[in-house]
Write an enzyme that holds these catalytic residues in place. Structure first.
Site, PDB file in Angstrom:
ATOM      1  N   ASP A   1      -6.059   1.350   0.987  1.00 17.22           N
ATOM      2  CA  ASP A   1      -5.970   1.548   2.429  1.00 17.22           C
ATOM      3  C   ASP A   1      -7.321   1.220   3.052  1.00 17.22           C
ATOM      4  O   ASP A   1      -8.202   0.678   2.390  1.00 17.22           O
ATOM      5  CB  ASP A   1      -5.564   2.989   2.741  1.00 17.22           C
ATOM      6  CG  ASP A   1      -6.650   3.974   2.346  1.00 17.22           C
ATOM      7  OD1 ASP A   1      -7.538   3.600   1.555  1.00 17.22           O
ATOM      8  OD2 ASP A   1      -6.628   5.106   2.824  1.00 17.22           O
TER       9      ASP A   1
ATOM     10  N   LYS B   1       0.820  -1.211   0.000  1.00 15.60           N
ATOM     11  CA  LYS B   1       0.000   0.000   0.000  1.00 15.60           C
ATOM     12  C   LYS B   1       0.854   1.261   0.000  1.00 15.60           C
ATOM     13  O   LYS B   1       0.610   2.187  -0.776  1.00 15.60           O
ATOM     14  CB  LYS B   1      -0.965  -0.010   1.196  1.00 15.60           C
ATOM     15  CG  LYS B   1      -1.790   1.248   1.335  1.00 15.60           C
ATOM     16  CD  LYS B   1      -1.205   2.114   2.405  1.00 15.60           C
ATOM     17  CE  LYS B   1      -1.793   3.506   2.359  1.00 15.60           C
ATOM     18  NZ  LYS B   1      -1.192   4.359   3.409  1.00 15.60           N
TER      19      LYS B   1
END
Length: 217
Positions: free
Chosen positions: A138, A120
DNA sequence: CTCCCGATAT
DNA sequence: ATATCAGGAG
């Protein structure tokens, strides 16, 4: 959501916010990387409060190494998980100085070898610093993707892969910013504000609580 | 899977 | 009081 609905979904978000930007504050690629590492399980507001002072002293990985782990902790004690983050940021900065001439790598496979940098975080840096069409899934994007039916998936990677397949070309660059901002301010975890959502008619989620009563003028 | 972990909203 | 916040490592 079908193809037509997905195109409409992003068309509306794009019209409402033509130039979406991260809310993390930074002055260069290295500071962005650090801000994103620090932002894990913390709010952007809280991270910015700490990095405002930190980034005035530290603009390069060499300066971070000079500050040291204990010095860094003093700056980020107000952020959750600060012990692990301080350790990772110092180790990461040492590697950048030693192996990368102080520069931030551009490849995901290289970025994710750095301590504290997962998929991420790598995707955020690649998109925001280097303009790549990556989808950084996220907590917000994971929730919005699943709740709306735009990109359902059991894991963040599954949601990312579904976004890769479904998001139309013109929207790929900024899609993850639109989704994050939408998740943060409208499609919120606890109390989603569907009554003021501009894509509610395209969404499969049906709110349990109606809009708050407005005072008659 | 668990652990890390302070600030803020509800 | 508790859930949540731009997750990642062991």
């Amino acid at each position: 959501m079908n193809k037509t609905q997905i195109f409409e979904f992003f068309s509306r978000l794009a019209e409402a916010n033509p130039a979406p930007r991260t809310e993390l504050e930074y002055g260069n690629d290295y500071q962005l990387l650090i801000a994103v590492v620090l932002s894990a399980q913390a709010t952007d507001v809280g991270v910015n409060k700490a990095t405002r002072a930190l980034f005035r002293e530290v603009e390069t990985p060499a300066q971070m190494v000079a500050l040291g782990e204990e010095g860094l902790k003093q700056h980020i004690k107000t952020i959750g998980l600060y012990n692990a983050k301080a350790k990772n940021v110092i180790a990461l900065s040492e590697i950048l100085v030693r192996d990368f001439d102080g520069e931030v790598p551009r490849e995901r496979d290289v970025l994710t070898t750095l301590p504290g940098v997962g998929r991420k975080t790598a995707n955020v840096v690649m998109n925001t610093a280097f303009g790549e069409e990556t989808f950084a899934v996220d907590t917000h994007i994971f929730r919005v993707g699943n709740r709306t039916g735009l990109a359902p998936g059991k894991t963040p990677l599954a949601v990312e892969q579904k976004l890769e397949k479904r998001v139309p070309g013109p929207f790929r660059r900024d899609a993850h910013h639109w989704l994050i901002l939408h998740g943060r301010y409208v499609c919120k975890a606890r109390k989603p504000e569907c009554w003021r959502c501009i894509v509610a008619d395209l969404c499969r989620y049906k709110p349990k609580t109606p809009a708050p009563a407005t005072k008659a003028g």
